[in-house]
Motif scaffolding. Structure first.
Motif, PDB file in Angstrom:
ATOM      1  N   LEU A   2     -33.319  40.692  38.142  1.00  0.00           N
ATOM      2  CA  LEU A   2     -33.141  40.148  39.495  1.00  0.00           C
ATOM      3  C   LEU A   2     -34.386  39.371  39.922  1.00  0.00           C
ATOM      4  O   LEU A   2     -34.280  38.287  40.507  1.00  0.00           O
ATOM      5  CB  LEU A   2     -32.860  41.274  40.490  1.00  0.00           C
ATOM      6  N   ALA A   3     -35.558  39.902  39.619  1.00  0.00           N
ATOM      7  CA  ALA A   3     -36.801  39.222  39.991  1.00  0.00           C
ATOM      8  C   ALA A   3     -36.956  37.911  39.223  1.00  0.00           C
ATOM      9  O   ALA A   3     -37.426  36.916  39.778  1.00  0.00           O
ATOM     10  CB  ALA A   3     -37.999  40.140  39.746  1.00  0.00           C
ATOM     11  N   ALA A   4     -36.535  37.885  37.966  1.00  0.00           N
ATOM     12  CA  ALA A   4     -36.627  36.652  37.176  1.00  0.00           C
ATOM     13  C   ALA A   4     -35.729  35.561  37.755  1.00  0.00           C
ATOM     14  O   ALA A   4     -36.137  34.395  37.864  1.00  0.00           O
ATOM     15  CB  ALA A   4     -36.252  36.933  35.723  1.00  0.00           C
ATOM     16  N   VAL A   5     -34.524  35.922  38.156  1.00  0.00           N
ATOM     17  CA  VAL A   5     -33.614  34.941  38.761  1.00  0.00           C
ATOM     18  C   VAL A   5     -34.157  34.515  40.129  1.00  0.00           C
ATOM     19  O   VAL A   5     -34.047  33.346  40.511  1.00  0.00           O
ATOM     20  CB  VAL A   5     -32.177  35.505  38.853  1.00  0.00           C
ATOM     21  N   GLY A   6     -34.782  35.455  40.853  1.00  0.00           N
ATOM     22  CA  GLY A   6     -35.431  35.109  42.119  1.00  0.00           C
ATOM     23  C   GLY A   6     -36.554  34.114  41.913  1.00  0.00           C
ATOM     24  O   GLY A   6     -36.700  33.150  42.678  1.00  0.00           O
ATOM     25  N   ALA A   7     -37.355  34.324  40.863  1.00  0.00           N
ATOM     26  CA  ALA A   7     -38.450  33.400  40.555  1.00  0.00           C
ATOM     27  C   ALA A   7     -37.911  32.011  40.203  1.00  0.00           C
ATOM     28  O   ALA A   7     -38.500  30.992  40.589  1.00  0.00           O
ATOM     29  CB  ALA A   7     -39.298  33.948  39.411  1.00  0.00           C
ATOM     30  N   LEU A   8     -36.788  31.960  39.504  1.00  0.00           N
ATOM     31  CA  LEU A   8     -36.176  30.672  39.176  1.00  0.00           C
ATOM     32  C   LEU A   8     -35.782  29.925  40.449  1.00  0.00           C
ATOM     33  O   LEU A   8     -36.000  28.716  40.574  1.00  0.00           O
ATOM     34  CB  LEU A   8     -34.965  30.876  38.267  1.00  0.00           C
ATOM     35  N   HIS A   9     -35.231  30.636  41.422  1.00  0.00           N
ATOM     36  CA  HIS A   9     -34.864  29.995  42.690  1.00  0.00           C
ATOM     37  C   HIS A   9     -36.102  29.500  43.445  1.00  0.00           C
ATOM     38  O   HIS A   9     -36.067  28.429  44.069  1.00  0.00           O
ATOM     39  CB  HIS A   9     -34.035  30.941  43.549  1.00  0.00           C
ATOM     40  N   LEU A  10     -37.179  30.234  43.389  1.00  0.00           N
ATOM     41  CA  LEU A  10     -38.418  29.774  44.035  1.00  0.00           C
ATOM     42  C   LEU A  10     -38.985  28.553  43.310  1.00  0.00           C
ATOM     43  O   LEU A  10     -39.544  27.648  43.948  1.00  0.00           O
ATOM     44  CB  LEU A  10     -39.448  30.901  44.103  1.00  0.00           C
ATOM     45  N   TYR A  11     -38.845  28.514  41.998  1.00  0.00           N
ATOM     46  CA  TYR A  11     -39.248  27.335  41.218  1.00  0.00           C
ATOM     47  C   TYR A  11     -38.465  26.106  41.684  1.00  0.00           C
ATOM     48  O   TYR A  11     -39.030  25.027  41.896  1.00  0.00           O
ATOM     49  CB  TYR A  11     -39.019  27.618  39.732  1.00  0.00           C
ATOM     50  N   LEU A  53     -35.187  47.035  45.947  1.00  0.00           N
ATOM     51  CA  LEU A  53     -34.294  48.139  46.304  1.00  0.00           C
ATOM     52  C   LEU A  53     -33.801  48.905  45.079  1.00  0.00           C
ATOM     53  O   LEU A  53     -33.766  50.140  45.072  1.00  0.00           O
ATOM     54  CB  LEU A  53     -33.093  47.623  47.103  1.00  0.00           C
ATOM     55  N   VAL A  54     -33.421  48.180  44.048  1.00  0.00           N
ATOM     56  CA  VAL A  54     -32.939  48.828  42.832  1.00  0.00           C
ATOM     57  C   VAL A  54     -34.081  49.610  42.178  1.00  0.00           C
ATOM     58  O   VAL A  54     -33.888  50.750  41.729  1.00  0.00           O
ATOM     59  CB  VAL A  54     -32.330  47.798  41.855  1.00  0.00           C
ATOM     60  N   SER A  55     -35.273  49.033  42.144  1.00  0.00           N
ATOM     61  CA  SER A  55     -36.428  49.734  41.578  1.00  0.00           C
ATOM     62  C   SER A  55     -36.732  50.999  42.365  1.00  0.00           C
ATOM     63  O   SER A  55     -37.013  52.053  41.790  1.00  0.00           O
ATOM     64  CB  SER A  55     -37.657  48.823  41.566  1.00  0.00           C
ATOM     65  N   TRP A  56     -36.680  50.892  43.678  1.00  0.00           N
ATOM     66  CA  TRP A  56     -36.931  52.059  44.529  1.00  0.00           C
ATOM     67  C   TRP A  56     -35.888  53.145  44.271  1.00  0.00           C
ATOM     68  O   TRP A  56     -36.216  54.312  44.124  1.00  0.00           O
ATOM     69  CB  TRP A  56     -36.919  51.650  45.999  1.00  0.00           C
ATOM     70  N   ALA A  57     -34.627  52.761  44.205  1.00  0.00           N
ATOM     71  CA  ALA A  57     -33.559  53.736  43.978  1.00  0.00           C
ATOM     72  C   ALA A  57     -33.713  54.395  42.611  1.00  0.00           C
ATOM     73  O   ALA A  57     -33.480  55.599  42.463  1.00  0.00           O
ATOM     74  CB  ALA A  57     -32.194  53.071  44.097  1.00  0.00           C
ATOM     75  N   ALA A  58     -34.124  53.622  41.612  1.00  0.00           N
ATOM     76  CA  ALA A  58     -34.285  54.181  40.269  1.00  0.00           C
ATOM     77  C   ALA A  58     -35.462  55.156  40.211  1.00  0.00           C
ATOM     78  O   ALA A  58     -35.416  56.144  39.480  1.00  0.00           O
ATOM     79  CB  ALA A  58     -34.490  53.054  39.261  1.00  0.00           C
ATOM     80  N   ALA A  59     -36.512  54.889  40.985  1.00  0.00           N
ATOM     81  CA  ALA A  59     -37.711  55.721  40.940  1.00  0.00           C
ATOM     82  C   ALA A  59     -37.664  56.915  41.884  1.00  0.00           C
ATOM     83  O   ALA A  59     -38.443  57.850  41.735  1.00  0.00           O
ATOM     84  CB  ALA A  59     -38.933  54.866  41.267  1.00  0.00           C
ATOM     85  N   SER A  60     -36.772  56.907  42.831  1.00  0.00           N
ATOM     86  CA  SER A  60     -36.738  57.977  43.823  1.00  0.00           C
ATOM     87  C   SER A  60     -35.636  58.974  43.515  1.00  0.00           C
ATOM     88  O   SER A  60     -34.808  58.771  42.640  1.00  0.00           O
ATOM     89  CB  SER A  60     -36.526  57.403  45.219  1.00  0.00           C
ATOM     90  N   LEU A 121     -23.064  45.856  38.470  1.00  0.00           N
ATOM     91  CA  LEU A 121     -22.680  47.161  37.930  1.00  0.00           C
ATOM     92  C   LEU A 121     -23.900  48.010  37.574  1.00  0.00           C
ATOM     93  O   LEU A 121     -23.917  49.216  37.799  1.00  0.00           O
ATOM     94  CB  LEU A 121     -21.780  46.990  36.710  1.00  0.00           C
ATOM     95  N   GLY A 122     -24.942  47.356  37.048  1.00  0.00           N
ATOM     96  CA  GLY A 122     -26.167  48.072  36.722  1.00  0.00           C
ATOM     97  C   GLY A 122     -26.836  48.629  37.966  1.00  0.00           C
ATOM     98  O   GLY A 122     -27.279  49.789  37.996  1.00  0.00           O
ATOM     99  N   ALA A 123     -26.916  47.826  39.006  1.00  0.00           N
ATOM    100  CA  ALA A 123     -27.511  48.288  40.268  1.00  0.00           C
ATOM    101  C   ALA A 123     -26.691  49.427  40.854  1.00  0.00           C
ATOM    102  O   ALA A 123     -27.246  50.430  41.319  1.00  0.00           O
ATOM    103  CB  ALA A 123     -27.602  47.128  41.259  1.00  0.00           C
ATOM    104  N   ALA A 124     -25.377  49.305  40.818  1.00  0.00           N
ATOM    105  CA  ALA A 124     -24.521  50.370  41.353  1.00  0.00           C
ATOM    106  C   ALA A 124     -24.692  51.653  40.543  1.00  0.00           C
ATOM    107  O   ALA A 124     -24.759  52.753  41.113  1.00  0.00           O
ATOM    108  CB  ALA A 124     -23.056  49.923  41.327  1.00  0.00           C
ATOM    109  N   ALA A 125     -24.796  51.531  39.234  1.00  0.00           N
ATOM    110  CA  ALA A 125     -24.978  52.718  38.400  1.00  0.00           C
ATOM    111  C   ALA A 125     -26.291  53.416  38.702  1.00  0.00           C
ATOM    112  O   ALA A 125     -26.354  54.648  38.715  1.00  0.00           O
ATOM    113  CB  ALA A 125     -24.911  52.324  36.922  1.00  0.00           C
TER     114      ALA A 125
END
Length: 129
Positions: A2-11, A53-60, A121-125
């Protein structure tokens, strides 16, 4: 991812041109939309937020509570795919598009739509597990 695709949009927001036209639906060689820098920044920031958000959910230890018999997908006893809406606009974007003979359509079928589905699906899982 998700962050990589976000960086592409900022590019793209900063004026980058690589792969920009292949990321926009087209008709007769003309782009159907012309996202400006502000739109690209908004999408990029949203993707970074989703990644956080996904990182937070995975770590918490956070796990959403659902009423007995209620699945995270919104309906009792329903498999995850039954609540997935049709992806795209059914004409130019998504799995069920009718226009399939453009560069965007080919990339959408091979890359963009499957990537969106897998990321969702990955984020939901992660959140539901």
């Amino acid at each position: 991812m998700l962050a990589a695709v976000g960086a592409l949009h900022l590019y793209w927001a900063a004026g980058g041109q690589r792969a920009r036209l292949a990321a926009v639906p087209e008709m007769e060689g003309r782009p159907l939309i012309a996202p400006g820098p502000l739109g690209c920044v908004a999408v990029g920031v949203s993707l970074f937020f989703a990644a956080a958000l996904v990182s937070w959910a995975a770590a918490s230890d956070y796990r959403p509570a659902f009423p007995k018999g209620q699945h995270a997908w919104g309906r009792p006893s329903s498999p995850p795919c039954s609540s997935c809406a049709a992806v795209g606009d059914r004409k130019y974007v998504g799995f069920f598009k009718r226009v399939r003979d453009t560069e965007f359509a080919r990339r959408d079928s091979r890359i963009y739509s499957p990537l969106c589905l897998l990321l969702g699906l990955g984020a939901a899982a992660i959140v539901v597990s």
